[in-house]
Design a protein around this motif. Structure first.
Motif, PDB file in Angstrom:
ATOM      1  N   TYR A 184       0.650  -0.980   0.021  1.00 37.88           N
ATOM      2  CA  TYR A 184      -0.229   0.015   0.315  1.00 37.88           C
ATOM      3  C   TYR A 184       0.920   0.887  -0.058  1.00 37.88           C
ATOM      4  N   PRO A 185       0.492   2.248  -0.191  1.00 39.28           N
ATOM      5  CA  PRO A 185       1.272   3.746  -0.421  1.00 39.28           C
ATOM      6  C   PRO A 185       2.529   3.495   0.920  1.00 39.28           C
ATOM      7  N   ASP A 186       1.384   3.381   2.073  1.00 30.46           N
ATOM      8  CA  ASP A 186       1.930   3.958   2.986  1.00 30.46           C
ATOM      9  C   ASP A 186       2.201   2.306   3.980  1.00 30.46           C
ATOM     10  N   PRO A 236      -0.032   0.080 -14.900  1.00 28.56           N
ATOM     11  CA  PRO A 236       1.392   1.249 -14.909  1.00 28.56           C
ATOM     12  C   PRO A 236       1.182   2.593 -15.047  1.00 28.56           C
ATOM     13  N   TYR A 237       0.834   2.810 -16.114  1.00 31.51           N
ATOM     14  CA  TYR A 237       1.163   4.019 -16.967  1.00 31.51           C
ATOM     15  C   TYR A 237       0.682   5.552 -16.300  1.00 31.51           C
ATOM     16  N   TRP A 242      -2.461  -0.153  -5.853  1.00 34.64           N
ATOM     17  CA  TRP A 242      -2.414   0.867  -5.699  1.00 34.64           C
ATOM     18  C   TRP A 242      -1.731   1.772  -7.326  1.00 34.64           C
ATOM     19  N   ILE A 243      -0.821   1.670  -7.479  1.00 37.75           N
ATOM     20  CA  ILE A 243      -0.372   1.918  -8.228  1.00 37.75           C
ATOM     21  C   ILE A 243      -0.844   2.478  -9.307  1.00 37.75           C
ATOM     22  N   VAL A 284       4.276   8.005  -9.896  1.00 35.26           N
ATOM     23  CA  VAL A 284       3.887   7.463  -9.021  1.00 35.26           C
ATOM     24  C   VAL A 284       4.955   6.051  -9.114  1.00 35.26           C
ATOM     25  N   THR A 285       4.266   5.044 -10.459  1.00 32.49           N
ATOM     26  CA  THR A 285       4.754   4.103 -10.324  1.00 32.49           C
ATOM     27  C   THR A 285       7.362   4.472 -11.009  1.00 32.49           C
TER      28      THR A 285
END
Length: 589
Positions: free
Chosen positions: A34-36, A79-80, A71-72, A85-86
């Motif tokens: 996850y992002p965190d 993913p793009y 989440w990406i 972020v990627t």
């Protein structure tokens, strides 16, 4: 595998950047579910890279994503859309490798065998440079030659930031556009063939002919070691086999010693000489030098039927016995002799000869002649450091234990994988349940709540397999806990006939229980072939013990217990972390 002048003595080691999704034979966990969330100790790739570096500090390391955490893509299987972020996600893996494991990643790829995005590649280069990682080189696109080469010739910035063009299973051939870029050309995934004598012949042929025919200066085998259940896809297709961690048995196969013919007598930074090519009656030869007075020549005479790779199709060709004369010019004209290492591959009852040192061959006026037969490999070199490493006999092969149990009461880190379990979708990790004072403090938990950006066909159910496929009587008992009250479910199953990417098509005997108190027995993972259904009394957020017994004569016996009373192995698989809200995209197993 890695120790110089011992066995395969590999020069380059490519690993998957885990993405929480099925990538052929299993799921590798991401460093950022996850992002965190950041954890640079999940999975086995870190350990493997460190072990490789211990043995060969000069080995080159490559990282490549096959899949990405969900989440990406912000809900999309792509993913793009958010390239920054990627790029941050991939670069964080490279930084973590150094910060936590003192590993310098030398090359990074884009997305295995999937579409590339020029904007993302440029942003990845920018993010690497901004993070002080100018030395990390970019490989693109780990798929086909033409699309990436075509675009690079028309986009000066893309041409600048891509350092290596990597293609998969090129059949020893390249394309004109790729050569025109002036970039290094690699077969960045190849082989994928059984590690028998034919597999050794495949490997011998392409290691030479990838350069002779296609100017490829690196060939990377998928995969390193066949260390997964043989019933999964591509069983026995590593350079060697080590598929029994319970016994410790391993098998050193012919591709190991075929590799040594090249790797023990060259190094990264050596140069191929222009005088390479095909022999008159079949086979090929290459020559390399360190430009410091050393030369290595590798010759192979693999026949068609003894060197077929799994892909691509191999056109017919003939090889026959021949005498071949070689003439050394320039600074090598004064050589008096060359060291000789020899292998003879066989596919019949004749025992092969693998990586044997023979008497040095004399060189007169820069010339020498060899009598070559079919399915042979020769290395002729000025180096005297070659060695066929010796090792004790491995432990005897043993089947998976007929009786096995695990209560997960171990002291491994809570994010670790449990021994012998092979996740096929979802990610199962050790979990210490400190809020439970009873028998379920130490458990195994499925931790994903969002479907990843998949590479292969990924099941919508979270799956982990253990043990081998068996038609004998089998009893499975698991304590289970459904964490999601509305949509939660669990299944246990036996006699499963599919794993890996096709796991969603698996047939077998599946016992499902649902949070609404119902159950069903199906003959398939999709749940379309229903053998029995009814009420079970199972509830969410309570522990239950499920037992499934399957007998050879076809009878299926089901036991439902509301308290843990009999345990062969305890399997705790949850769909969601309690602290997270919302229904999971992945149903729990």
């Amino acid at each position: 595998m890695f120790k110089p002048n011992f066995g395969a003595s590999l020069h380059i080691f490519k690993v998957e950047i885990g993405g929480d999704a099925q990538t052929t034979d299993g799921t590798e966990p991401s460093h950022m579910h996850y992002p965190d969330d950041q954890n640079y100790f999940r999975g086995y790739e870190w350990w493997l890279m460190k072990e490789a570096k211990k043995r060969n500090p000069n080995i080159k390391l490559v990282g490549l994503p096959w899949a990405f955490p969900g989440w990406i893509g912000n809900g999309k299987n792509w993913p793009y859309d958010f390239p920054d972020v990627t790029a941050y996600y991939v670069v964080s893996w490279i930084i973590g490798a150094k910060q936590y494991h003192d590993l310098d990643i030398d090359y990074v790829g884009i997305w295995n065998e999937r579409a590339f995005d020029a904007t993302y590649i440029k942003l990845l280069r920018y993010t690497l440079d901004k993070s002080g990682l100018e030395r990390v080189r970019i490989i693109a696109s780990d798929n086909l030659w033409q699309p990436i080469a075509f675009q690079m010739l028309r986009d000066a910035e893309l041409l600048r930031v891509v350092d290596v063009i990597g293609a998969h299973y090129p059949g020893t051939l390249t394309v004109e556009d790729a050569v025109s870029t002036g970039k290094k050309l690699w077969s960045s995934e190849d082989y994928s063939t059984f590690n028998d004598e034919i597999g050794g012949g495949c490997w011998a042929r392409i290691l030479n002919q990838n350069y002779v025919n296609g100017n490829m200066t690196s060939t990377i085998s998928w995969n390193l070691v066949a260390s997964y259940y043989e019933q999964l896809p591509f069983g026995l297709e590593g350079l060697m086999t080590a598929k029994e961690p319970w016994s410790g048995n391993y098998i050193v196969s012919s591709p190991i010693w075929i590799t040594a013919h090249t790797t023990q007598f060259t190094q990264p930074g050596w140069f191929y000489l222009k005088t390479v090519g095909h022999l008159e009656k079949g086979g090929s030869y290459v020559a390399l030098t360190d430009r410091m007075g050393n030369i290595t020549i590798i010759i192979e005479t693999m026949s068609h039927d003894h060197s077929v790779c799994i892909r691509p199709p191999l056109p017919k060709f003939n090889v026959s016995a021949q005498n071949a004369t070689f003439k050394l010019d320039g600074s090598f004209n004064d050589l008096k002799s060359l060291q000789v290492w020899y292998s003879k591959l066989c596919t019949n009852a004749t025992k092969p000869t693998l990586f044997t040192k023979k008497a040095a061959i004399p060189v007169k006026d820069g010339s020498f002649t060899l009598e070559l037969n079919v399915d042979e490999v020769y290395t002729l070199t000025t180096l005297k450091t070659g060695q066929k490493g010796s090792y004790p006999n491995p432990p005897e092969s043993q089947p998976f234990p007929r009786k096995y149990k695990d209560d997960f009461n171990v002291r491994n880190p809570p994010f670790s994988e449990a021994p012998y379990f092979a996740d096929q979708s979802g990610v199962f990790e050790y979990f210490t349940n400190t809020s439970d004072p009873g028998d379920h403090v130490f458990t195994l938990r499925q931790v994903l709540t969002q479907r990843p950006i998949t590479w292969a066909t990924d099941s919508y159910q979270a799956i982990s397999v253990i043990g081998d496929y068996s038609w004998s009587n089998v009893t499975i008992t698991c304590d289970v806990y459904i964490e999601t009250p509305d949509t939660g479910s669990v299944f246990i199953a036996a006699r499963i006939d599919q794993g890996g990417s096709p796991a969603y098509l698996a047939k077998g005997i599946f016992l499902w229980v649902f949070a609404d108190g119902t159950y069903k027995v199906t003959a398939d993972l999709l749940g379309k072939i229903i053998l029995r259904k009814g009420l079970s009394g199972v509830r969410a957020r309570h522990w239950h013990t499920l037992t499934l017994r399957v007998e050879v004569r076809g009878r299926v016996i089901l036991y439902f217990y509301h308290l843990s009373c009999f345990l062969k192995f305890q399997l705790f698989q949850l769909a969601a972390k309690i602290k997270r809200r919302g229904n999971p995209v992945l149903d729990p197993l």
